[in-house]
Design an enzyme around this catalytic site. Sequence first.
Site, PDB file in Angstrom:
ATOM      1  N   GLN A 170     -66.487 -31.072-126.784  1.00 28.15           N
ATOM      2  CA  GLN A 170     -65.224 -30.430-126.359  1.00 28.15           C
ATOM      3  C   GLN A 170     -65.079 -30.368-124.840  1.00 28.15           C
ATOM      4  O   GLN A 170     -63.977 -30.450-124.320  1.00 28.15           O
ATOM      5  CB  GLN A 170     -65.132 -29.028-126.954  1.00 28.15           C
TER       6      GLN A 170
ATOM      7  N   THR B 195     -50.322 -34.995 -94.620  1.00 29.45           N
ATOM      8  CA  THR B 195     -51.324 -34.305 -95.444  1.00 29.45           C
ATOM      9  C   THR B 195     -50.633 -33.522 -96.567  1.00 29.45           C
ATOM     10  O   THR B 195     -49.418 -33.288 -96.528  1.00 29.45           O
ATOM     11  CB  THR B 195     -52.102 -33.291 -94.581  1.00 29.45           C
TER      12      THR B 195
ATOM     13  N   ARG C 103     -70.846 -43.734-124.297  1.00 30.13           N
ATOM     14  CA  ARG C 103     -72.069 -43.030-123.914  1.00 30.13           C
ATOM     15  C   ARG C 103     -72.500 -42.051-125.011  1.00 30.13           C
ATOM     16  O   ARG C 103     -71.707 -41.206-125.448  1.00 30.13           O
ATOM     17  CB  ARG C 103     -71.813 -42.274-122.601  1.00 30.13           C
TER      18      ARG C 103
ATOM     19  N   GLU D 156     -50.017 -40.509 -94.185  1.00 32.31           N
ATOM     20  CA  GLU D 156     -48.554 -40.406 -94.374  1.00 32.31           C
ATOM     21  C   GLU D 156     -48.138 -38.958 -94.684  1.00 32.31           C
ATOM     22  O   GLU D 156     -47.218 -38.703 -95.448  1.00 32.31           O
ATOM     23  CB  GLU D 156     -48.066 -41.418 -95.415  1.00 32.31           C
TER      24      GLU D 156
ATOM     25  N   GLY E 278     -42.379 -44.247 -97.468  1.00 37.82           N
ATOM     26  CA  GLY E 278     -43.819 -44.503 -97.487  1.00 37.82           C
ATOM     27  C   GLY E 278     -44.538 -43.570 -98.448  1.00 37.82           C
ATOM     28  O   GLY E 278     -45.488 -43.970 -99.126  1.00 37.82           O
ATOM     29  N   ARG E 279     -44.081 -42.328 -98.504  1.00 35.76           N
ATOM     30  CA  ARG E 279     -44.776 -41.336 -99.343  1.00 35.76           C
ATOM     31  C   ARG E 279     -44.644 -41.674-100.824  1.00 35.76           C
ATOM     32  O   ARG E 279     -45.535 -41.339-101.612  1.00 35.76           O
ATOM     33  CB  ARG E 279     -44.261 -39.934 -98.988  1.00 35.76           C
TER      34      ARG E 279
END
Length: 396
Positions: A290, A380, A279, A378, A253-254
């Site tokens: 930068q 922390t 933008r 799943e 799952g991880r």
Amino acid sequence: MVNQLSDQPLIPQMTPEHQELVKAVRNFAQKEIAPIAAEHDETGDFPITTVKQMGEMGLMGIEVSEEYGGAGMDTLAYALTMIEIAKADASHSTIVSVNNSLYCNAITKFGTEAQKQAFLVPVASGAKIGAYSLTEPMSGSDAGTMESRAVLNAAGTHYIINGRKSWVTSGPVADFVIVFTMTAPEQKHKGITAFLIDAAQPGFIRGKKEPKLGIRASATSELVFENYACPVENVLGKPGDGFKIAMAVLDAGRIGIASQAVGIAEAAYEAAVQYARERQAFGGPIGQLQMIQQKIADMKTRLEAARLLVYNACAAKERSKVTGERFTTEASMAKLFASEAAMFITDEAVQIHGGMGYSKELPVERYYRDARITRIYEGTSEVQRMVIARNELGLR
Ligand code: CAA
């Protein structure tokens, strides 16, 4: 356990099948999922139509063999799919992740033939939805301390399950759930057993639905068991094997959550690059500044590093199919790094967008909210660090 793959090629090769898969999933995800993501995020409605479509495409049982209703592909195919789906919408990828790596993977690995026919085939084929239920209100990271109980009846035919489970992904909609509960509390984690639960049976009650910060279209709820009678033949593995099954399944799952984090991060990164090109401020596009360039460089570097750790974990999982070696460390490293990278990248994407990054007019704020869960569920980030360090130090 140190660097299990040192003498192995770390990066699995993409085959023409993987490339075809990525093309098909990307096309579907961008055409069908991305346009509905904001609305489902707003309403919290479960996206049943697109989930069914993903089932028809074979995405709900990617690694399950065709014999059992799946697509018969490998871990890399699963990770690539997760990345593409998460890029379009993290909620959809959460549903895909639990169905594939926590539910189908557990039955593929530990189920009997009869269990596979009854519980795997309908879910891998996408006809039904599967869930995985380990956590309880008082038992999260410390998963071996659950309070729910299953007691064998006098006839020895059924376990009677009582208790409350929490934070169950797809809990409000699942047809079948793998539930971990105590059958021998005095044996602590060695007294936990895994059960295959049919949600249509009496005693199965869907509890409170969680209102969440992110992944709002993936339904999450409590599940309540009131004298639920589970036939003994629906025990997954052996009684007492539940904790190890839960942990082994979470390893897979991880990798899914790490892939999800890469997908969310990539969406945020691409949006940020586009915005930095367009933008205008201080006499030109902000990408010429930068301070923005530093952000872009750091975001891209962490994104690609996370992707490589996901590929590394995929290679380790494939290798484990042959050698039987665990891929726990590789999976935890991928999840730890990718989830923290996703948080960094989505945060910087909001920052580059300025006020527009905070606005619901763009998906960037959703990426930021969605990324947050990847550091929690799943296991922390703190649990991943514990797992990696314990393995490296040989403390288990
Ligand atoms: N594979 C196989 N066996 C494993 C294993 C693994 N990855 N990890 C541990 N084990 C075995 C150990 O070898 C040990 O076996 P023995 O009893 O024979 O010695 C046994 O399990 C106990 O291991 P630990 O002593 O390490 O157990 P612990 O109590 O210290 O817990 C932990 C370790 C890593 C903290 C674990 O409890 C853990 O991962 N916690 C987090 C749980 C979690 O991720 N929860 C999320 C649930 S799913 C979810 O989020 C919701 C959803 O729907 C997606």
